[in-house]
Design a protein around this motif. Structure first.
Motif, short mmCIF file in Angstrom:
data_model
loop_
_atom_site.label_atom_id
_atom_site.label_comp_id
_atom_site.label_asym_id
_atom_site.label_seq_id
_atom_site.Cartn_x
_atom_site.Cartn_y
_atom_site.Cartn_z
N VAL A 7 0.86 -1.18 0.00
CA VAL A 7 0.00 0.00 0.00
C VAL A 7 0.90 1.23 0.00
N GLN A 8 0.81 2.04 -1.05
CA GLN A 8 1.66 3.21 -1.23
C GLN A 8 0.81 4.45 -1.01
N VAL A 9 1.23 5.33 -0.10
CA VAL A 9 0.43 6.51 0.22
C VAL A 9 1.28 7.76 0.10
N GLY A 10 0.77 8.76 -0.63
CA GLY A 10 1.47 10.03 -0.78
C GLY A 10 2.51 10.02 -1.88
N GLN A 11 3.07 11.18 -2.15
CA GLN A 11 4.05 11.32 -3.22
C GLN A 11 5.27 10.44 -2.98
N CYS A 12 5.86 10.54 -1.80
CA CYS A 12 7.05 9.75 -1.48
C CYS A 12 6.74 8.26 -1.52
N LEU A 66 0.94 -9.19 -16.10
CA LEU A 66 1.19 -9.14 -14.67
C LEU A 66 0.55 -7.88 -14.08
N LYS A 67 -0.06 -8.03 -12.92
CA LYS A 67 -0.57 -6.90 -12.15
C LYS A 67 0.06 -6.95 -10.76
N ALA A 68 0.47 -5.80 -10.28
CA ALA A 68 1.07 -5.71 -8.94
C ALA A 68 -0.01 -5.88 -7.89
N ARG A 69 0.32 -6.57 -6.81
CA ARG A 69 -0.60 -6.66 -5.66
C ARG A 69 -0.39 -5.38 -4.85
N ALA A 70 -1.11 -4.34 -5.24
CA ALA A 70 -0.85 -3.02 -4.66
C ALA A 70 -2.09 -2.14 -4.69
N VAL A 71 -2.11 -1.19 -3.76
CA VAL A 71 -3.10 -0.11 -3.76
C VAL A 71 -2.32 1.19 -3.66
N LEU A 72 -2.57 2.12 -4.58
CA LEU A 72 -1.83 3.37 -4.65
C LEU A 72 -2.76 4.53 -4.30
N VAL A 73 -2.36 5.32 -3.30
CA VAL A 73 -3.21 6.40 -2.81
C VAL A 73 -2.40 7.70 -2.77
N MET A 75 -3.39 12.20 -2.65
CA MET A 75 -4.42 13.22 -2.74
C MET A 75 -4.04 14.34 -3.70
N GLU A 76 -2.97 14.13 -4.45
CA GLU A 76 -2.64 14.95 -5.61
C GLU A 76 -2.52 14.02 -6.81
N GLU A 77 -2.80 14.52 -7.99
CA GLU A 77 -2.86 13.65 -9.16
C GLU A 77 -1.50 13.45 -9.84
N GLY A 78 -0.52 14.31 -9.52
CA GLY A 78 0.72 14.35 -10.29
C GLY A 78 1.45 13.03 -10.40
N VAL A 79 1.82 12.43 -9.27
CA VAL A 79 2.63 11.21 -9.29
C VAL A 79 1.84 10.04 -9.87
N LEU A 80 0.56 9.91 -9.47
CA LEU A 80 -0.24 8.80 -9.99
C LEU A 80 -0.48 8.96 -11.49
N GLY A 81 -0.61 10.21 -11.94
CA GLY A 81 -0.75 10.45 -13.37
C GLY A 81 0.49 10.03 -14.13
#
Length: 438
Positions: A7-12, A66-73, A75-81
């Protein structure tokens, strides 16, 4: 075969996490050159080949999706985009990514209370979906930073959710701590508020600071992301590859955490290298063990040799013999002070697959009282702001945040420091007053 979810949260958290997925794919491709979906891959990836019956359980042919077993969170769109447009985009489906547009404004309360309540159900749904695609879920890895608002606030909110929804699944947290030179003025508030949640809801925390073990390089944050990703590669190697003495992830908490709240582990990596390192010199085996206990190789600024070890794990990868491991432990023992009631507090593992480009590597995880100095410095930075009530109004204006939250977090941190200090007391009885984890 057991599986883990990241589970990845935030930019870092998302930048470190994506570096981990990149390097993990390289390792598996180096070992699994036929491209067959096997047990090693299933530990952190699922096969999303929907064109075949059985989907993720199909193991007989070439890897299709392949899909990573992950959840990415975030609250800004930049990194996820960037992730959705980048080279790893096929590893994640859009439903695995949860984002907003405005960010948390470097405010723990906004991340924890505002976004926590807003996105609670969506986060729970995505974590449950990831869990349902596991045959035997063993561990959650949470990656976040402590200094900003989303990583510290929403990250620790997610940690509580994981405990509520999956109380039997281990929670190992990699937390990137700010340094005294951090440019976020409220980072001491965010970090201390987050520390209370980490102390109460994590099974293990691996603190890393933005300068730990990093020499001066052109892009220090990229270098640090790479080092933290390699920490995660090494800690998960036994779950991903075979070895003569593999260590289960749950054994880390079981063997290194004698007291439930004292679960902060000082890590060191040998060899220690960054993205800027092209040709890393091969380290002699005995020198590798010596380096692992030098402060230059710690991922957080600390010096365990001048403090007490509660327990220590040596996680080796590559062509290393058990006799080499035992010989080096005996050689180093006289220089490493352990608490009197756990003189044999060593845990070891041997994974046969080294990191790509290396013959061997060593990750050391030490439960050591030296961490109290790091926490003491953080408390002082917190108090400099708190005594002046500086910036408190930004937090107290958030629904759900009360002034008592600051004093409770400060008290929790002070108690943690006192507990580590008590263990160093020369008058400490062999039967410690802290309750031992069972």
């Amino acid at each position: 075969m057991t599986q883990s979810i990241v589970v990845q949260v935030g930019q870092c958290g998302n930048q470190v996490g994506c570096r981990f997925w990149d390097l993990a794919l390289r390792e598996h491709a180096h070992v699994n050159q036929k491209g067959v979906y096997d047990e090693a891959l299933s530990s952190f990836f699922r096969n999303d080949d929907s064109r075949r019956a059985g989907g993720a359980n199909y193991t007989g042919g070439r890897i299709i999706a392949l899909k990573a077993r992950a959840v990415l969170v975030d609250m800004e769109e930049g990194v996820l985009g960037e992730i959705l447009q980048g080279p790893l985009r096929q590893l994640f489906s859009s439903t695995q990514l949860i984002s907003d547009v405005s960010g948390s404004g470097n405010n723990w309360a906004v991340g924890h209370h505002t976004y926590g309540s807003t996105y609670r159900e969506q986060i729970v749904d995505q974590v449950r979906r990831a869990a349902e695609q596991c045959d035997c879920l063993q561990c959650f890895f949470l990656i976040h930073s402590m200094g900003g608002g989303t990583g510290s606030g929403l990250g620790t909110f997610v940690l509580k959710l994981l405990e509520e929804e999956f109380p039997e699944v281990y929670r190992i947290v990699t937390s990137v701590y700010p340094t005294a030179e951090d440019d976020v003025i409220t980072s001491p508030y965010n970090s201390v508020l987050a520390m209370k949640e980490l102390t109460e809801h994590a099974d293990c925390v691996l603190p890393v600071d933005n300068q730990g073990g990093v020499v001066k390089v052109e892009k220090p944050f990229d270098a640090m992301n790479n080092i933290v990703a390699n920490l995660l590669l090494n800690i998960t190697s036994s779950a991903r590859f075979e070895g003569s003495l593999n260590m289960d992830l749950n054994e880390i908490a079981m063997n290194l955490v004698p007291f439930p709240r004292l679960h902060y582990l000082v890590s060191s990596l040998t060899p220690l290298y960054t993205l800027a390192d092209v040709n890393v010199p091969t380290c002699r085996l005995d020198q590798m063990f010596s380096d692992a206990f030098s402060k230059e190789h710690q991922l957080i600024r600390a010096d365990p040799k001048h403090n007490l070890y509660l327990a220590c794990a040596l996680m080796l990868r590559g062509n290393v013999q058990l006799s080499d491991l035992r010989r080096n432990i005996e050689r180093l023992k006289p220089t490493l002070p352990f608490v009197p009631w756990n003189q044999e507090g060593w845990k070891t593992s041997l994974c046969s697959v080294p990191p790509v480009g290396h013959t061997h590597s060593l990750l050391t995880l030490a439960n050591n009282t030296c961490i109290k100095s790091t926490f003491g410095e953080l408390r002082e930075r917190f108090l400099k702001l708190y005594r002046k009530k500086a910036h408190l109004h930004h937090y107290l204006a958030v629904d759900g945040m009360e002034s008592a939250g600051f004093s409770e977090a400060l008290s929790c941190l002070s108690t943690l420091i006192e507990d580590y200090t008590h263990l160093e007391s020369p008058l400490m009885p062999n039967a410690p007053r802290l309750s031992i984890a069972t």
